[in-house]
Design a protein around this motif. Structure first.
Motif, PDB file in Angstrom:
ATOM      1  N   ALA A 156       0.851  -1.185   0.000  1.00  0.00           N
ATOM      2  CA  ALA A 156       0.000   0.000   0.000  1.00  0.00           C
ATOM      3  C   ALA A 156       0.889   1.237   0.000  1.00  0.00           C
ATOM      4  O   ALA A 156       1.847   1.314   0.766  1.00  0.00           O
ATOM      5  CB  ALA A 156      -0.922   0.014   1.211  1.00  0.00           C
ATOM      6  N   VAL A 157       0.592   2.179  -0.879  1.00  0.00           N
ATOM      7  CA  VAL A 157       1.333   3.427  -0.978  1.00  0.00           C
ATOM      8  C   VAL A 157       0.403   4.575  -0.583  1.00  0.00           C
ATOM      9  O   VAL A 157      -0.704   4.690  -1.115  1.00  0.00           O
ATOM     10  CB  VAL A 157       1.864   3.655  -2.408  1.00  0.00           C
ATOM     11  N   THR A 158       0.840   5.409   0.349  1.00  0.00           N
ATOM     12  CA  THR A 158       0.036   6.537   0.816  1.00  0.00           C
ATOM     13  C   THR A 158       0.655   7.830   0.316  1.00  0.00           C
ATOM     14  O   THR A 158       1.843   8.064   0.496  1.00  0.00           O
ATOM     15  CB  THR A 158      -0.043   6.552   2.354  1.00  0.00           C
ATOM     16  N   MET A 159      -0.151   8.675  -0.308  1.00  0.00           N
ATOM     17  CA  MET A 159       0.412   9.859  -0.967  1.00  0.00           C
ATOM     18  C   MET A 159      -0.432  11.092  -0.722  1.00  0.00           C
ATOM     19  O   MET A 159      -1.624  11.021  -0.440  1.00  0.00           O
ATOM     20  CB  MET A 159       0.557   9.597  -2.463  1.00  0.00           C
ATOM     21  N   SER A 222      -4.303  16.139   8.582  1.00  0.00           N
ATOM     22  CA  SER A 222      -3.461  17.345   8.557  1.00  0.00           C
ATOM     23  C   SER A 222      -1.985  16.968   8.647  1.00  0.00           C
ATOM     24  O   SER A 222      -1.269  17.382   9.556  1.00  0.00           O
ATOM     25  CB  SER A 222      -3.863  18.274   9.704  1.00  0.00           C
ATOM     26  N   HIS A 223      -1.528  16.175   7.714  1.00  0.00           N
ATOM     27  CA  HIS A 223      -0.122  15.788   7.640  1.00  0.00           C
ATOM     28  C   HIS A 223       0.203  15.403   6.204  1.00  0.00           C
ATOM     29  O   HIS A 223      -0.698  15.167   5.400  1.00  0.00           O
ATOM     30  CB  HIS A 223       0.183  14.618   8.593  1.00  0.00           C
ATOM     31  N   LEU A 224       1.482  15.353   5.892  1.00  0.00           N
ATOM     32  CA  LEU A 224       1.935  14.996   4.553  1.00  0.00           C
ATOM     33  C   LEU A 224       2.281  13.514   4.484  1.00  0.00           C
ATOM     34  O   LEU A 224       2.644  12.901   5.483  1.00  0.00           O
ATOM     35  CB  LEU A 224       3.161  15.827   4.168  1.00  0.00           C
ATOM     36  N   SER A 225       2.174  12.949   3.278  1.00  0.00           N
ATOM     37  CA  SER A 225       2.588  11.572   3.014  1.00  0.00           C
ATOM     38  C   SER A 225       3.504  11.568   1.799  1.00  0.00           C
ATOM     39  O   SER A 225       3.270  12.317   0.849  1.00  0.00           O
ATOM     40  CB  SER A 225       1.367  10.673   2.754  1.00  0.00           C
ATOM     41  N   ASP A 226       4.537  10.738   1.823  1.00  0.00           N
ATOM     42  CA  ASP A 226       5.590  10.842   0.802  1.00  0.00           C
ATOM     43  C   ASP A 226       5.547   9.733  -0.246  1.00  0.00           C
ATOM     44  O   ASP A 226       6.557   9.416  -0.863  1.00  0.00           O
ATOM     45  CB  ASP A 226       6.962  10.852   1.478  1.00  0.00           C
ATOM     46  N   GLY A 227       4.372   9.163  -0.506  1.00  0.00           N
ATOM     47  CA  GLY A 227       4.276   8.084  -1.484  1.00  0.00           C
ATOM     48  C   GLY A 227       4.696   8.491  -2.883  1.00  0.00           C
ATOM     49  O   GLY A 227       5.321   7.710  -3.606  1.00  0.00           O
ATOM     50  N   VAL A 228       4.368   9.712  -3.293  1.00  0.00           N
ATOM     51  CA  VAL A 228       4.767  10.175  -4.631  1.00  0.00           C
ATOM     52  C   VAL A 228       6.285  10.220  -4.742  1.00  0.00           C
ATOM     53  O   VAL A 228       6.872   9.741  -5.727  1.00  0.00           O
ATOM     54  CB  VAL A 228       4.165  11.562  -4.929  1.00  0.00           C
ATOM     55  N   GLN A 229       6.938  10.779  -3.712  1.00  0.00           N
ATOM     56  CA  GLN A 229       8.403  10.859  -3.740  1.00  0.00           C
ATOM     57  C   GLN A 229       9.031   9.468  -3.755  1.00  0.00           C
ATOM     58  O   GLN A 229       9.998   9.221  -4.488  1.00  0.00           O
ATOM     59  CB  GLN A 229       8.909  11.644  -2.516  1.00  0.00           C
ATOM     60  N   GLN A 230       8.484   8.543  -2.954  1.00  0.00           N
ATOM     61  CA  GLN A 230       9.056   7.201  -2.879  1.00  0.00           C
ATOM     62  C   GLN A 230       8.920   6.448  -4.198  1.00  0.00           C
ATOM     63  O   GLN A 230       9.852   5.763  -4.634  1.00  0.00           O
ATOM     64  CB  GLN A 230       8.374   6.417  -1.758  1.00  0.00           C
ATOM     65  N   VAL A 231       7.782   6.571  -4.830  1.00  0.00           N
ATOM     66  CA  VAL A 231       7.515   5.786  -6.043  1.00  0.00           C
ATOM     67  C   VAL A 231       8.087   6.455  -7.282  1.00  0.00           C
ATOM     68  O   VAL A 231       8.690   5.797  -8.144  1.00  0.00           O
ATOM     69  CB  VAL A 231       6.000   5.554  -6.213  1.00  0.00           C
ATOM     70  N   LEU A 232       7.917   7.773  -7.405  1.00  0.00           N
ATOM     71  CA  LEU A 232       8.289   8.469  -8.632  1.00  0.00           C
ATOM     72  C   LEU A 232       9.639   9.158  -8.558  1.00  0.00           C
ATOM     73  O   LEU A 232      10.185   9.563  -9.589  1.00  0.00           O
ATOM     74  CB  LEU A 232       7.221   9.508  -8.988  1.00  0.00           C
ATOM     75  N   GLY A 233      10.183   9.330  -7.340  1.00  0.00           N
ATOM     76  CA  GLY A 233      11.474   9.980  -7.197  1.00  0.00           C
ATOM     77  C   GLY A 233      11.437  11.460  -7.492  1.00  0.00           C
ATOM     78  O   GLY A 233      12.458  12.059  -7.857  1.00  0.00           O
ATOM     79  N   ARG A 234      10.275  12.072  -7.338  1.00  0.00           N
ATOM     80  CA  ARG A 234      10.137  13.514  -7.541  1.00  0.00           C
ATOM     81  C   ARG A 234       9.074  14.045  -6.591  1.00  0.00           C
ATOM     82  O   ARG A 234       8.320  13.281  -5.988  1.00  0.00           O
ATOM     83  CB  ARG A 234       9.731  13.828  -8.984  1.00  0.00           C
ATOM     84  N   GLU A 235       9.016  15.370  -6.473  1.00  0.00           N
ATOM     85  CA  GLU A 235       7.994  15.993  -5.650  1.00  0.00           C
ATOM     86  C   GLU A 235       6.638  15.945  -6.359  1.00  0.00           C
ATOM     87  O   GLU A 235       6.577  16.013  -7.603  1.00  0.00           O
ATOM     88  CB  GLU A 235       8.358  17.453  -5.352  1.00  0.00           C
ATOM     89  N   PRO A 236       5.559  15.841  -5.623  1.00  0.00           N
ATOM     90  CA  PRO A 236       4.236  15.930  -6.251  1.00  0.00           C
ATOM     91  C   PRO A 236       3.976  17.335  -6.766  1.00  0.00           C
ATOM     92  O   PRO A 236       4.602  18.302  -6.339  1.00  0.00           O
ATOM     93  CB  PRO A 236       3.267  15.571  -5.110  1.00  0.00           C
ATOM     94  N   ARG A 237       3.062  17.446  -7.708  1.00  0.00           N
ATOM     95  CA  ARG A 237       2.700  18.747  -8.265  1.00  0.00           C
ATOM     96  C   ARG A 237       2.110  19.636  -7.170  1.00  0.00           C
ATOM     97  O   ARG A 237       1.301  19.188  -6.361  1.00  0.00           O
ATOM     98  CB  ARG A 237       1.682  18.590  -9.392  1.00  0.00           C
ATOM     99  N   ASP A 238       2.490  20.899  -7.175  1.00  0.00           N
ATOM    100  CA  ASP A 238       1.984  21.824  -6.174  1.00  0.00           C
ATOM    101  C   ASP A 238       0.579  22.297  -6.552  1.00  0.00           C
ATOM    102  O   ASP A 238       0.223  22.360  -7.737  1.00  0.00           O
ATOM    103  CB  ASP A 238       2.906  23.034  -6.050  1.00  0.00           C
ATOM    104  N   PHE A 239      -0.211  22.630  -5.549  1.00  0.00           N
ATOM    105  CA  PHE A 239      -1.578  23.077  -5.775  1.00  0.00           C
ATOM    106  C   PHE A 239      -1.625  24.329  -6.640  1.00  0.00           C
ATOM    107  O   PHE A 239      -2.557  24.515  -7.430  1.00  0.00           O
ATOM    108  CB  PHE A 239      -2.264  23.356  -4.438  1.00  0.00           C
ATOM    109  N   SER A 240      -0.617  25.187  -6.530  1.00  0.00           N
ATOM    110  CA  SER A 240      -0.597  26.408  -7.330  1.00  0.00           C
ATOM    111  C   SER A 240      -0.539  26.091  -8.822  1.00  0.00           C
ATOM    112  O   SER A 240      -1.132  26.804  -9.645  1.00  0.00           O
ATOM    113  CB  SER A 240       0.585  27.295  -6.931  1.00  0.00           C
ATOM    114  N   GLU A 241       0.157  25.017  -9.194  1.00  0.00           N
ATOM    115  CA  GLU A 241       0.222  24.606 -10.596  1.00  0.00           C
ATOM    116  C   GLU A 241      -1.159  24.190 -11.081  1.00  0.00           C
ATOM    117  O   GLU A 241      -1.605  24.566 -12.175  1.00  0.00           O
ATOM    118  CB  GLU A 241       1.213  23.456 -10.761  1.00  0.00           C
ATOM    119  N   PHE A 242      -1.847  23.392 -10.250  1.00  0.00           N
ATOM    120  CA  PHE A 242      -3.207  22.987 -10.592  1.00  0.00           C
ATOM    121  C   PHE A 242      -4.125  24.204 -10.753  1.00  0.00           C
ATOM    122  O   PHE A 242      -4.892  24.303 -11.710  1.00  0.00           O
ATOM    123  CB  PHE A 242      -3.773  22.063  -9.511  1.00  0.00           C
ATOM    124  N   ALA A 243      -4.039  25.172  -9.828  1.00  0.00           N
ATOM    125  CA  ALA A 243      -4.918  26.343  -9.872  1.00  0.00           C
ATOM    126  C   ALA A 243      -4.696  27.143 -11.152  1.00  0.00           C
ATOM    127  O   ALA A 243      -5.658  27.585 -11.798  1.00  0.00           O
ATOM    128  CB  ALA A 243      -4.679  27.221  -8.644  1.00  0.00           C
TER     129      ALA A 243
END
Length: 254
Positions: A156-159, A222-243
């Motif tokens: 299980a990966v939590t992101m 109210s906490h962060l999870s690092d599944g994206v970093q662990q699986v993809l080796g990069r930071e997840p997209r920031d909300f500002s990019e989505f907006a």
């Protein structure tokens, strides 16, 4: 090499309540990404996901919810099926701020009414802030594609997204990107129930959403999870990019 992906939903003939439609939906697939829709009746999810996994033995990535105890029985369902399963637990979708009945008021009137307070921790209580680290669904898709490989079988990966935002802060970022005055108003979960009902959401789904938000608005997410970093080796997209991208696409009726 790019993977060929096809949608499997009601419009393509899949009916969770009709098992005779499952085989045609799965035929020719190497993996299945499962999301059980709440309007079908989320409490019934384990009884559908488990049998579908048994029919699709050797296939499967299941999308689940981070911090939602009601999702655990559904996560357990594929484990006894013999399927080669993985679970992707995701935080609140960034796209929940741009589509669907939850934000119909934001699109139409410029106001998001939602049962998430605007006071930061500590201590987390149902009357205080529900901060979320919104995750872009494209990151979820990228994680699902990678975890479909043998390396992640039975895991299980939590992101989540890269930073915490209150709903007021998220709406403020959307407002700035859209160049339009948008506001957020906090209400109780029960008060909120009238909004999706007014936009035509079925009564059963409204009640499910109210009960879900009542149980989740306690600060547990109210906490962060690092599944994206662990699986993809990069930071997840920031909300500002989505907006920025959603506003440029005209999603918010600017």
């Amino acid at each position: 090499m790019a993977e060929a992906v096809r949608a499997a939903r009601r419009a393509q003939g899949l009916d969770w309540a009709d098992r005779s439609t499952w085989a045609d939906t799965l035929r020719g697939a190497d993996a299945a990404y499962l999301v059980y829709p709440s309007d079908v009746g989320a409490p019934d999810a384990p009884g559908a996901v488990g049998p579908l996994a048994r029919e699709a033995v050797g296939l499967g990535v299941l999308l689940s919810s981070r911090g939602e105890e009601r999702a655990r029985p559904t996560e357990e369902a594929p484990r006894g099926s013999g399927a080669d399963w993985r679970v992707a637990r995701a935080a609140w979708f960034a796209q929940n701020f741009s589509e669907g009945p939850l934000v119909a008021g934001l699109r139409e009137s410029g106001e998001l009414v939602f049962p998430a307070g605007d006071v930061r921790e500590p201590p987390p209580t149902a009357s205080r802030a529900w901060e979320v680290p919104p995750i872009d669904v494209r990151d979820i898709a990228d994680v699902a594609a990678v975890t479909a490989g043998d390396r992640y079988a039975g895991q299980a990966v939590t992101m989540s997204g890269p930073r915490l935002l209150s709903f007021g802060e998220a709406v403020a970022e959307i407002s700035a990107a859209a160049g339009r005055a948008l506001t957020y108003r906090a209400v109780s979960a029960r008060q909120y129930g009238g909004d999706p009902a007014g936009f035509g959401v079925p009564d059963g789904e409204v009640e499910f959403l109210v009960e879900l938000f009542e149980s989740l608005l306690d600060g547990r997410n109210s906490h962060l999870s690092d599944g994206v970093q662990q699986v993809l080796g990069r930071e997840p997209r920031d909300f500002s990019e989505f907006a920025r991208e959603a506003s440029a696409a005209g999603v918010r009726k600017v």
